[in-house]
Scaffold this motif. Structure first.
Motif, short mmCIF file in Angstrom:
data_model
loop_
_atom_site.label_atom_id
_atom_site.label_comp_id
_atom_site.label_asym_id
_atom_site.label_seq_id
_atom_site.Cartn_x
_atom_site.Cartn_y
_atom_site.Cartn_z
N THR A 21 -8.41 39.15 15.01
CA THR A 21 -9.18 40.15 15.74
C THR A 21 -8.27 41.17 16.41
N SER A 22 -7.21 40.69 17.04
CA SER A 22 -6.20 41.56 17.65
C SER A 22 -5.01 41.57 16.72
N HIS A 23 -4.87 42.69 15.98
CA HIS A 23 -3.97 42.68 14.82
C HIS A 23 -3.65 44.13 14.44
N MET A 24 -2.49 44.35 13.90
CA MET A 24 -2.14 45.69 13.41
C MET A 24 -2.79 45.89 12.05
N PHE A 25 -3.98 46.49 12.05
CA PHE A 25 -4.71 46.71 10.80
C PHE A 25 -4.10 47.85 9.99
N GLY A 26 -3.60 48.86 10.67
CA GLY A 26 -3.04 50.00 9.98
C GLY A 26 -3.03 51.22 10.87
N GLY B 12 -15.04 43.71 46.09
CA GLY B 12 -13.77 43.53 45.39
C GLY B 12 -13.95 43.22 43.93
N GLN B 13 -13.01 42.51 43.40
CA GLN B 13 -13.02 42.18 42.00
C GLN B 13 -13.62 40.81 41.78
N ALA B 14 -14.03 40.56 40.52
CA ALA B 14 -14.57 39.26 40.17
C ALA B 14 -13.44 38.24 40.19
N ARG B 15 -13.80 36.99 40.38
CA ARG B 15 -12.80 35.94 40.43
C ARG B 15 -12.15 35.76 39.08
N ALA B 16 -10.90 35.36 39.11
CA ALA B 16 -10.16 35.12 37.88
C ALA B 16 -10.22 33.65 37.52
N GLY B 17 -10.33 33.39 36.22
CA GLY B 17 -10.36 32.00 35.75
C GLY B 17 -8.97 31.50 35.48
N GLY B 18 -8.86 30.53 34.56
CA GLY B 18 -7.56 29.90 34.35
C GLY B 18 -7.09 29.88 32.92
N ALA B 19 -7.56 30.85 32.09
CA ALA B 19 -7.12 30.85 30.69
C ALA B 19 -5.76 31.49 30.56
N THR B 20 -4.99 31.02 29.61
CA THR B 20 -3.71 31.65 29.33
C THR B 20 -3.88 32.61 28.18
N GLY B 21 -3.13 33.70 28.19
CA GLY B 21 -3.28 34.72 27.16
C GLY B 21 -2.16 34.62 26.13
N MET B 22 -2.31 35.41 25.09
CA MET B 22 -1.30 35.47 24.06
C MET B 22 -1.04 36.92 23.74
N ARG B 23 0.22 37.31 23.65
CA ARG B 23 0.58 38.70 23.46
C ARG B 23 1.37 38.85 22.17
N LEU B 24 1.00 39.86 21.41
CA LEU B 24 1.79 40.22 20.24
C LEU B 24 2.65 41.41 20.63
N GLY C 12 -5.21 46.59 23.13
CA GLY C 12 -4.11 46.73 24.07
C GLY C 12 -3.17 45.53 24.07
N LEU C 13 -3.74 44.33 23.92
CA LEU C 13 -2.89 43.14 23.85
C LEU C 13 -1.98 43.18 22.63
N ALA C 14 -2.48 43.74 21.54
CA ALA C 14 -1.71 43.76 20.30
C ALA C 14 -0.45 44.61 20.39
N VAL C 15 -0.47 45.64 21.25
CA VAL C 15 0.68 46.54 21.34
C VAL C 15 1.40 46.43 22.68
N GLY C 16 1.03 45.45 23.50
CA GLY C 16 1.70 45.26 24.78
C GLY C 16 1.28 46.23 25.86
N PHE C 17 0.19 46.95 25.66
CA PHE C 17 -0.33 47.86 26.70
C PHE C 17 -0.73 47.04 27.92
N TRP C 18 -1.38 45.89 27.66
CA TRP C 18 -1.61 44.88 28.69
C TRP C 18 -0.87 43.61 28.26
#
Length: 553
Positions: free
Chosen positions: A273-278, A8-20, A499-505
């Protein structure tokens, strides 16, 4: 069985993410241009490594739909010099993107965004007005500034810096002074290679005086080319990897600028790092694809491995071996040479890493292959397992010197203990053992120094496919090591950040569910069983130290 295959998949941890949100990330005219495009369904992740450029096309579940790769053309104009042709690198970058999209059977207007991971501390300077480089990329492996490094490290000024900083740290307990008190330069660091450029290339010095000089690492140059000069920037992870960046103040180091007489104005603006550069100029790929992540390769691998929490540890074994531990919001100040890095910055979320590396891993294996010790790297694990031991043969991997905890740039690569009965298999096993022994040294340095409990160990990179190295490393550090299905983690990490920067994930919780484990290596032998072999190897290392009187030989 040396390892356990995961179902199966690796175990998931407990960090919270941030979405732009896409609307926030794609500012101004960029938002309008992208919203008019056809529905986008895929992400691009490109990893510009020291030896290979790769582009992967990912779908929503992070499955690879298209791949392209090209060998980086490395130049050696003089002994010890390592360069890359910037225009050739740019052409290869464009080619791998086009080929990967074609291999996926999709159109460019189906790409949501592009994330770029690059190898670190390789730099270029170019004419601000014309965009023409003053010289080739000077690689992080380049040793032309070796004598300059040696003279600086031995100088009265550096001794004064160490002494004053030690006193200031004693009285103030400010960690910035502790860092300065142990400051030692290497050829892998940017400052003295850049100082060498200013001393030996008059056009660069003149351009700086005329305010007509741009400095950039690989990411900055590619972004500049993708936007046809419209965007000049880097991110915090790449900036922190140059050794010219203050990780406490999050800005280019004014102190180092004054120390080396290098004006800070030549360095690019630093962005998240996750940013709309252009937007990529539409003439290049036929579509204005958003560039929404720039990230240094090891930090990208860390993000791709979903090492989001303090104590998460990963080792990437590619050209070299890089051990990184997440230290959370705290900069780790090392006394032995662990390097403090910005892992990534996404809005208010700032994550630091501590890193130790060994420069010669995959390139040592490639060297042995070029000598016809084996036909392809996949054979090496079987060759090593065919023997009980290396027959007393020891290999010291030191084409670029030995990094922490040894710290000797003058060490030489060597085979020792060869007898008339030594075979190719013995030589290959000794090489793989040396990689494992260096892994043990780096892990123990991190475990001893970093006051953050280790949660788990994850591995990636081409050499992580070698079962012998993985199992022996697991035995030596007495830890379970998780290897993912996708081992090209820098590509995935760059795509995740983009992907996080554009809401893909949506967030990092979703990303953790996408990571899949391929093999779990559990300790099969006690570390004590390797004591004799490691003792002999340590002896070989000692006899390889201070071999060269000049580092650049």
């Amino acid at each position: 069985m040396p390892a356990v295959r995961a179902a199966g998949q690796a175990r998931a941890g407990g960090a919270t993410g941030m979405r732009l949100d896409a609307a926030e990330a794609l500012e101004g005219d960029g938002a309008a241009a992208v919203s008019m495009a056809a529905p986008a369904k895929y992400m691009l992740g490109v990893d510009v490594g020291s030896t290979v450029i790769r582009c992967h096309v990912y779908d929503k579940v992070a499955a690879i739909k298209g791949v392209s790769a090209k060998q980086v053309e490395v130049l050696h104009p003089q002994p010890g010099w390592v360069e890359l042709d910037p225009e050739r690198l740019w052409t290869q970058f464009v080619d791998v993107v086009k080929e990967a999209v074609q291999a996926a059977g999709i159109k460019m207007n189906q790409i949501s965004a592009l994330g770029i991971a690059t190898h670190r501390a390789t730099f270029l300077t170019w004419n601000k007005q014309t965009g023409k480089p003053f010289h080739n990329f000077i690689s992080w492996q380049d040793r032309r500034a070796a004598e300059l490094v040696k003279s600086w490290n031995r100088s009265f000024l550096m001794k004064a810096v160490h002494g004053v900083s030690s006193l200031l740290h004693f009285f103030t307990r400010v960690e910035l002074f502790l860092m300065a008190s142990t400051l030692t330069f290497t050829t892998q660091h940017t400052p003295l290679r850049l100082a060498w450029v200013l001393q030996h290339i008059p056009e660069v010095e003149q351009a700086i005086e005329d305010d007509n000089c741009c400095f950039g690492t690989v990411d900055t140059w590619l972004l500049y080319k993708l936007t046809k000069g419209a965007v000049y920037a880097t991110d915090y992870s790449s900036a922190s990897s140059t050794a010219f960046f203050d990780p406490f103040k999050l800005q280019w180091s004014v102190v180092l600028g004054k120390l080396f007489s290098i004006p800070i104005k030549i360095f690019p603006p630093v962005k998240d790092t996750s940013h709309m550069f252009g937007l990529v100029d539409a003439e290049i790929f036929g579509e204005p694809i958003p560039v929404t992540a720039l990230v240094a390769d090891q930090q990208a691998a860390m993000f791709g491995e979903c090492c989001f929490n303090p104590g998460d540890l990963k080792v990437t074994m590619g050209t070299g071996s890089f051990w990184d531990i997440n230290t959370g919001s705290k900069v780790h100040v090392s006394r032995t040479g662990l390097y403090p890095l910005v892992g990534w910055k996404i809005g208010k979320d700032l994550t630091y890493l501590a890193e130790g590396n060994a420069s010669d891993t995959g390139n040592a294996i490639k060297w042995a292959q070029d000598l016809d010790l084996f036909t392809n790297a996949e054979e090496t694990s079987r060759m090593a397992y065919s023997l009980v031991n290396s027959g007393g043969v020891c290999f010291v991997p030191s084409f670029s010197g030995l990094q922490i905890p040894v710290n000797d740039p003058c060490a030489c690569t060597s085979f020792m203990g060869i007898t008339s009965s030594t075979t190719k298999n013995h030589l290959v096993r000794a090489m793989l053992e040396s990689i494992s022994f260096r892994n043990k040294q780096l892990y123990e340095t991190i475990a001893r120094e970093v006051n953050v409990p280790t949660t788990y160990v994850r591995a990636d990179g081409g050499v992580s496919k070698n079962d012998f190295v993985m199992q022996m490393t697991s035995d030596l550090i007495d830890k379970t090591i998780d290897k993912p299905v996708i081992t090209d983690m820098s590509c995935l990490g760059a795509a995740f950040l983009a992907g996080l920067a554009v809401g893909f994930w949506s967030d990092r919780e979703e990303l953790k569910k996408l990571r899949q484990t391929d093999v779990v290596f559990k300790p099969q032998k006690r570390p004590k069983e390797y004591e004799l072999a490691m003792s002999n190897w340590t002896k070989a290392v000692q006899r390889s130290l201070r071999w060269y009187s000049q580092i650049s030989q």
